[in-house]
Write a protein that holds these residues in place. Structure first.
Motif: not given
Length: 411
Positions: A241-259
Motif C-alpha cells: 500500500x502506498x503510504x502518504x502519511x497523515x496529510x500527504x507529506x510523507x517521503x521528504x527524504x531530500x529535506x533530512x537535515x543531516x549535512x
C-alpha cells in the motif's frame, strides 16, 4: 454502452431498500473487474468461485458487463479436453486516463487505457513550473491541446491525474507547493476546467506506485523508491500500500537535515540533503568547477552554462567525463548515508533508485552502496535488494493512472 463512471455510480450512494438491487449488482461488477485486473482472463466458473456467487448470476452479470463495454469475450480455451469454456477479460478501450507530469522545465503527458497500456505519449514538452496563474493556464492549455489532438472522445476519459513536486494531499485534492491560489482544491479546479474527474499526486509517490505495479518490482511488498532528480524525494510502499502519511507529506527524504553546512535549502531550512546531493546542487557544483577552470566535456557541449541541465551532467558522466563522474560519486556517498538511515528505520525488501541521476547506473549505485555498507547495520543492508527504475520517465504517468483506476474501483 455505458461509461465506467455510470456503471459504478450506484456505489457512490449508501445502500437503501430502494436501490439495494442496483447497489449489489454494481458491487458484483466491481468484484469481477478487480479479479480480471489481477488475473487478466477468467472463465465463468472461476469468477463464480472467486466472488462466491452462483454461476447463473455470474453469467448474467458478465453479459451485462459485455453490454456495458467493460468486458470482452475472448472465445474458448484452446487447451484441454472436453467441453471448452469461454474466457473473459477486460476491454482495454472501455476507459482511458489522462496522466500529466509537470516538472520544473518540461511536461510529460500520456493517455493510458484500462489495461494499463500507454496508447499515446508526448514527452519533454517545454514548460516552466511556477506557482502563478500564468503557469497554471499554460499547463491547462498544453493538456487541452494534447486531448484535442489525440482524437479520443472526452466521454471515454474516466479521469485525469496531475503529478506535481512538493506537498500534495491527494485525499483532499490540495497542492501546497504549486497552484494553491484558487481558494479551493486543485483537483476540483482541474475537474471543472476539463470536465473530467481529476486527481493530484506527488510526483515521487506516483513513480513509486507505477514501478510497484508495472515495473521492476516482482513479489516485494515493502519498498522505498528514491527519486534522484533536480530534487530528492521518496515514495514509500508498506505491505503493498502506498503510504502518504497523515496529510500527504510523507517521503521528504531530500529535506533530512543531516549535512553540516549553512547552505539554505529552497524549503527555507539549512543542512538538507538536497543542498549538496540533488540535481540542482550538481548543476551549481558543475558551474562552480567550470568557473575555476576544471576540465570537462561540458565546456564544449554546453557553451552557455545558464542552459546547463542535469541530463547534460549525466550524459557527460556516461561518456567518461571525470568531473561529472566525481560530482555524481560525491552525491552518491551522501545519498547512500541517508538511505542507510532509512534502512535502519524501515527494513525494506527493496530500494529502487529512479529519476535522472539514476540513469547514470553504476556511477551512482556503487557510491550509494558503499555508503550504505559503511553506515547501516550489516544485518539490515544484506536483507535488502537495490535496483534502478525499469520504467524511467513513464513510471509516474503509469502510476497516477493506476491510482485513479484503483480509486474509481475502490481498491
Amino acid at each position: 454502452m455505458k461509461s465506467i463512471n455510470e456503471v459504478f455510480s450506484p456505489l457512490k450512494l449508501e445502500m437503501t431498500q430502494s436501490n439495494a438491487v442496483l447497489y449489489k449488482t454494481a458491487l458484483l461488477k466491481q468484484e469481477i473487474i478487480v479479479f480480471l485486473i489481477k488475473h487478466e482472463r477468467a472463465t465463468i466458473a472461476e469468477l463464480a468461485q472467486a466472488t462466491k456467487t452462483s454461476i447463473p448470476k455470474i453469467n448474467e452479470t458478465v453479459t451485462e458487463l459485455i453490454e456495458d463495454g467493460l468486458v470482452l469475450d475472448y472465445g474458448k480455451i484452446v487447451n484441454g479436453v472436453g467441453r471448452k469454456p469461454n474466457i473473459y477479460g477486460l476491454n482495454p478501450d472501455c476507459a482511458y486516463f489522462v496522466s500529466v507530469e509537470a516538472n520544473r522545465h518540461h511536461m510529460n503527458i500520456a493517455i493510458i487505457n484500462f489495461a494499463e497500456e500507454i496508447t499515446l505519449i508526448k514527452k519533454d514538452i517545454p514548460f516552466i513550473l511556477e506557482n502563478t496563474p500564468a503557469s497554471f493556464d499554460t499547463l491547462c492549455s498544453l493538456v487541452e491541446d494534447f486531448i484535442q489532438e489525440s482524437g479520443y472522445e472526452r466521454s471515454k476519459f474516466a479521469g485525469l491525474g496531475l503529478n506535481l513536486t512538493g506537498r500534495i494531499n491527494h485525499d483532499t485534492g490540495n497542492s501546497y507547493s504549486y497552484f494553491n491560489f484558487h481558494g479551493k482544491p486543485l483537483s476540483t479546479v482541474l475537474a471543472e476546467r476539463f470536465s473530467i474527474s481529476a486527481y493530484i499526486e506527488n510526483d515521487t509517490r506516483a513513480m513509486a506506485f507505477g514501478e510497484y505495479a508495472k515495473g521492476i518490482v516482482k513479489t516485494e511488498k515493502n519498498i522505498l523508491f528514491i527519486n534522484l532528480d533536480e530534487g530528492i524525494g521518496m515514495g514509500i510502499i508498506i505491505n503493498g500500500v502506498l503510504y502518504s502519511g497523515k496529510s500527504g507529506y510523507a517521503g521528504e527524504f531530500g529535506h533530512m537535515p543531516f549535512l553540516n553546512n549553512d547552505l539554505l535549502c529552497h524549503c527555507g531550512k539549512k543542512g538538507c540533503l538536497e543542498t549538496e546531493a540533488s540535481g540542482l546542487a550538481l548543476i551549481q557544483q558543475m558551474k562552480t568547477a567550470i568557473s575555476k577552470g576544471v576540465s570537462t566535456l561540458l565546456t564544449d557541449t554546453v557553451p552557455d552554462l545558464e542552459q546547463l541541465k542535469l541530463q547534460d551532467i549525466v550524459t557527460a558522466a556516461l561518456r567518461d567525463d571525470m568531473l561529472s563522474i566525481d560530482l555524481i560519486s560525491q552525491a552518491g556517498g551522501k545519498i547512500g548515508k541517508g538511505i542507510a538511515i532509512l534502512l535502519n528505520l524501515f527494513n525494506p525488501e527493496l530500494v529502487i533508485l529512479g529519476g535522472k541521476i539514476a540513469r547514470s547506473g553504476s556511477l551512482i549505485m556503487l557510491p550509494v552502496l558503499s555508503a550504505i555498507n559503511k553506515y547501516s547495520l550489516s544485518l539490515v543492508n544484506t536483507d535488502t535488494q537495490f535496483k534502478t527504475s525499469q520504467l524511467d520517465d513513464t513510471a509516474g504517468l503509469l502510476g497516477t493512472s493506476l491510482l485513479i483506476r484503483n480509486r474509481l474501483l475502490g481498491i
